[in-house]
Design an enzyme around this catalytic site. Sequence first.
Site, PDB file in Angstrom:
ATOM      1  CD  GLN A  83      41.351  68.509  68.858  1.00 53.45           C
ATOM      2  OE1 GLN A  83      40.650  68.822  69.812  1.00 53.45           O
ATOM      3  NE2 GLN A  83      40.838  68.317  67.663  1.00 53.45           N
ATOM      4  CG  ASP A 110      32.984  60.956  67.136  1.00 59.38           C
ATOM      5  OD1 ASP A 110      31.971  61.034  66.420  1.00 59.38           O
ATOM      6  OD2 ASP A 110      32.970  61.243  68.351  1.00 59.38           O
ATOM      7  CG  ASP A 139      35.723  78.222  63.875  1.00 65.59           C
ATOM      8  OD1 ASP A 139      35.991  77.661  64.949  1.00 65.59           O
ATOM      9  OD2 ASP A 139      34.945  79.200  63.776  1.00 65.59           O
ATOM     10  CG  ASP A 195      28.694  65.494  69.026  1.00 63.45           C
ATOM     11  OD1 ASP A 195      28.829  65.670  70.248  1.00 63.45           O
ATOM     12  OD2 ASP A 195      29.011  64.435  68.447  1.00 63.45           O
TER      13      ASP A 195
END
Length: 517
Positions: free
Chosen positions: A257, A309, A361, A380
């Site tokens: 990404q 994050d 994954d 999340d």
Amino acid sequence: MIPAAPAVPRALGRRARVVLLAAVAACAACGLVYELALLTLSASLTGGGITETSLIVAGYVAALGLGALAAKPLLRHAGPAFVGVEVVLGLVGGVSAAALYVSFTFLGSSTWVLVLATAAIGMLVGAEVPLLMTLLQTGRGGDAADTGKVLANLNAADYAGALVGGLAWPFLLLPAAGLIRGTALTGMVNLAAAAIAALFLLRGHLRPAVRAVAVLALLLAAALLAVLLARSSDIETTSRQRLYPDPVVYAQRSQYQEIVVTERAGDVRLYLDGDLQFSSRDEHRYTESLVYPALARDPQRVLILGGGDGLAAREILRHDSVREIVQVELDPAVLDVANTRLRGLNGGALEDPRVTVVVDDAFRWLRDGTHGEFDAVIVDLPDPDTPTLGRLYSTEFYGVASTVLAPGGLMVVQAGSPYSTPDAFWRTVGTVESVGLGVTPYHVLVPSFGDWGYALAQVGPAPGLSLSPHAAPRRFLDEATLAAAGGFPLDRQRRLLAPSTLDRPHIVDDMRRGFER
């Protein structure tokens, strides 16, 4: 005097045919790289669902056929036509990624450019085979079997080149050079193949004047691609900045990404593929609402799926009962950003000795089934707006996630907005229920997101919404706020929807429909 008949081009020698077939393989590799670049851009810019992917692939294959038909009038001049096709293909393919990226960021849409690029590249690639077949057969004579052998060699070179291109794009060009530079470099390879053909292999097929024009066209195309390569960073930076309201302070395209961090007046924001993940001004609302209801029973062992994050881990580490956190994140580049650019926000949580970070994954990791049980599971993950992400909101995924819950354990899922995407929210709730868990939905206001919802689940009846008496001090979530979060207004009442599965990923369509009254 009777004019002399025009000279018939000589048949290519054995060595020339081998080199030409090598050029064929190179051109085939370039053609597939262009196609893969279009698919990558479709995924990055528009979400790239199965509809878009099918249209690109089907459109490309159809354009191959049209290109082959369009080449029929050119077969009498196969040499000049082949060189011309490769020059145009190298230029069009080389600039395609830049054109798509710029059109998306400046015009707000890249669909028409995507359609034109797919058609143009497909037709040019489709024209190659009949032209090459003509070149390889010129002056050879032979019977049907000989023609079949030539076609077999041509197909073998074409497919071998496609294999090289298919491997080069994800493993070399995209990670090392990026979209714009990767396609521009591929265009250069295409031009190099055309140059070899024009200057060495097909000299007998090109008149001097035609060869001079071909060389000039090659030089001009190479110069344009060289300029694109030199200015690609500026083009990408300028175009990217137009997508974000705040100054971009960090940007990287990982294997999975595009990761962007922006900052203005102390407000740090993280975007993945253009989707906002958090704003530092109100992330505490999102994170506290996600984490603390799942910590109500003072867990010792906690699993976080996603959340790379580090913000969820930061809050969980503040809970005294927690002894171990296992954090499963797919993209190592996100973890690098968390430990550098975002360290001031997450407090270095992912480097805490109580945290074990697993790069994998989430679905694959859960299916391994050798990780023991967890007292709390925090799911999340990014919103399911692509089929790849939709699989992480499926009955199958929640089924394997529930197997790692310890007796009395709680699982919480970020479920999107019950206001902006109500079908997606309630489908997530129903999908979690479909694996036999009791579910309690709730929602809070996160200003940067709007009304945002979650699903708290356990084996057995739906769990109550409560906070542990030992919960760490919080900035937003208290008992009264959490109790109110369990209520939904009349215009956002429960919707009974079929669960999303791997076979029927309804939730992806829900996300794309977006807001519904």
